[in-house]
Design a protein around this motif. Structure first.
Motif, short mmCIF file in Angstrom:
data_model
loop_
_atom_site.label_atom_id
_atom_site.label_comp_id
_atom_site.label_asym_id
_atom_site.label_seq_id
_atom_site.Cartn_x
_atom_site.Cartn_y
_atom_site.Cartn_z
N TYR A 32 22.39 -7.34 -10.11
CA TYR A 32 22.84 -6.14 -9.40
C TYR A 32 22.19 -6.03 -8.03
CZ TYR A 32 24.64 -4.24 -13.83
OH TYR A 32 25.33 -4.01 -14.99
N ASN A 33 22.96 -5.58 -7.06
CA ASN A 33 22.35 -5.15 -5.81
C ASN A 33 21.49 -3.92 -6.08
OD1 ASN A 33 23.89 -7.13 -4.59
ND2 ASN A 33 25.33 -5.71 -3.64
N MET A 34 20.36 -3.82 -5.39
CA MET A 34 19.44 -2.71 -5.59
C MET A 34 19.24 -1.94 -4.29
SD MET A 34 18.61 -2.93 -8.80
CE MET A 34 17.26 -1.76 -8.83
N GLY A 35 18.96 -0.67 -4.42
CA GLY A 35 18.73 0.15 -3.24
C GLY A 35 17.56 1.09 -3.43
N TRP A 36 16.98 1.50 -2.32
CA TRP A 36 15.97 2.57 -2.29
C TRP A 36 16.53 3.72 -1.48
CZ3 TRP A 36 11.55 2.93 -5.05
CH2 TRP A 36 11.02 1.76 -5.60
N PHE A 37 16.34 4.91 -2.00
CA PHE A 37 16.76 6.13 -1.33
C PHE A 37 15.58 7.10 -1.32
CE2 PHE A 37 21.37 5.55 -1.03
CZ PHE A 37 21.53 4.45 -1.85
N ARG A 38 15.69 8.14 -0.50
CA ARG A 38 14.65 9.16 -0.51
C ARG A 38 15.27 10.53 -0.28
NH1 ARG A 38 11.50 7.53 5.13
NH2 ARG A 38 13.10 8.26 6.61
N GLN A 39 14.56 11.53 -0.75
CA GLN A 39 15.03 12.90 -0.59
C GLN A 39 13.85 13.81 -0.29
OE1 GLN A 39 17.41 14.37 -3.84
NE2 GLN A 39 18.35 15.93 -2.54
N GLU A 46 18.97 10.31 1.12
CA GLU A 46 19.39 9.40 2.17
C GLU A 46 19.01 7.97 1.86
OE1 GLU A 46 17.53 10.24 5.91
OE2 GLU A 46 15.51 9.84 5.18
N PHE A 47 19.81 7.08 2.39
CA PHE A 47 19.60 5.65 2.21
C PHE A 47 18.36 5.19 2.96
CE2 PHE A 47 20.64 1.27 1.76
CZ PHE A 47 20.42 0.67 3.00
N VAL A 48 17.60 4.29 2.34
CA VAL A 48 16.43 3.70 2.97
C VAL A 48 16.64 2.20 3.16
CG1 VAL A 48 13.96 3.22 2.74
CG2 VAL A 48 14.88 5.44 2.02
N ALA A 49 16.95 1.50 2.07
CA ALA A 49 17.08 0.05 2.15
C ALA A 49 17.86 -0.44 0.94
CB ALA A 49 15.72 -0.63 2.20
N ALA A 50 18.45 -1.64 1.08
CA ALA A 50 19.17 -2.26 -0.02
C ALA A 50 19.01 -3.77 0.05
CB ALA A 50 20.65 -1.88 0.01
N PHE A 68 9.54 -0.90 7.02
CA PHE A 68 9.72 -1.05 5.57
C PHE A 68 10.36 -2.40 5.27
CE2 PHE A 68 10.14 3.75 4.30
CZ PHE A 68 8.97 4.02 5.00
N THR A 69 10.00 -2.95 4.12
CA THR A 69 10.60 -4.21 3.66
C THR A 69 10.98 -4.08 2.20
OG1 THR A 69 9.25 -5.48 5.21
CG2 THR A 69 10.30 -6.68 3.41
N ILE A 70 12.23 -4.34 1.90
CA ILE A 70 12.69 -4.36 0.52
C ILE A 70 12.67 -5.80 0.03
CG2 ILE A 70 15.14 -4.55 1.15
CD1 ILE A 70 15.77 -2.81 -1.31
N TYR A 80 11.22 -3.87 -4.92
CA TYR A 80 9.99 -3.37 -4.33
C TYR A 80 10.33 -2.79 -2.96
CZ TYR A 80 7.69 -6.50 -7.70
OH TYR A 80 7.28 -7.14 -8.83
N LEU A 81 9.48 -1.89 -2.51
CA LEU A 81 9.61 -1.38 -1.15
C LEU A 81 8.22 -1.33 -0.54
CD1 LEU A 81 11.68 -0.28 0.92
CD2 LEU A 81 10.98 2.02 0.19
N GLN A 82 7.97 -2.23 0.40
CA GLN A 82 6.72 -2.23 1.14
C GLN A 82 6.89 -1.31 2.34
OE1 GLN A 82 3.68 -3.81 0.54
NE2 GLN A 82 2.97 -2.60 2.28
#
Length: 127
Positions: A32-39, A46-50, A68-70, A80-82
């Motif tokens: 699966y594609n993965m994503g990081w979001f924040r609120q 909102e979208f952060v990275a994918a 940031f680095t995903i 992971y999200l650095q």
């Protein structure tokens, strides 16, 4: 039960770094594609990275690009999200999410495109 569990959040000062991890249970998210979001309080999620399932392609919000680095390690955790050079405006609850479409699907930035979500981890950056 399918679960995504975020960890690694905390309280840091501006300029510090944090590394968020997203662990999976109940099913595999290798394909699966993965994503990081924040609120942030009072704001929309909102979208952060994918990152694609293969890890070959990534996408970032302009606000975090260069800081940031995903990444992913399919043998351990699907995402992971650095986060480096953190700013007070990065303060939010951070969520990882999995896009349930087949491998090869394009990266998306809309929360509605993601099918599985974690409970979130709080990141607070003081000035």
């Amino acid at each position: 039960q399918v679960q995504l569990v975020e960890s690694g959040g905390g309280l840091v000062q501006a300029g510090d770094s944090l590394r968020l991890s997203c662990a999976a249970s109940g099913r595999t998210f290798i394909r699966y594609n993965m994503g990081w979001f924040r609120q942030a309080p009072g704001k929309e999620r909102e979208f952060v990275a994918a990152i694609t399932w293969s890890g070959r392609s990534t996408r970032y919000a302009d606000s975090v690009k260069g800081r940031f680095t995903i990444s992913r390690d399919n043998a351990k955790n699907p995402a992971y999200l650095q986060m480096n050079a953190l700013k007070p405006e990065d303060t939010a609850v951070y969520y990882c999410a999995a896009d349930g479409r087949p491998p090869g699907a394009a990266l998306r930035h809309s929360p509605a495109s993601y099918d599985y979500w974690g409970q979130g981890t709080q990141v607070t950056v003081s000035s």
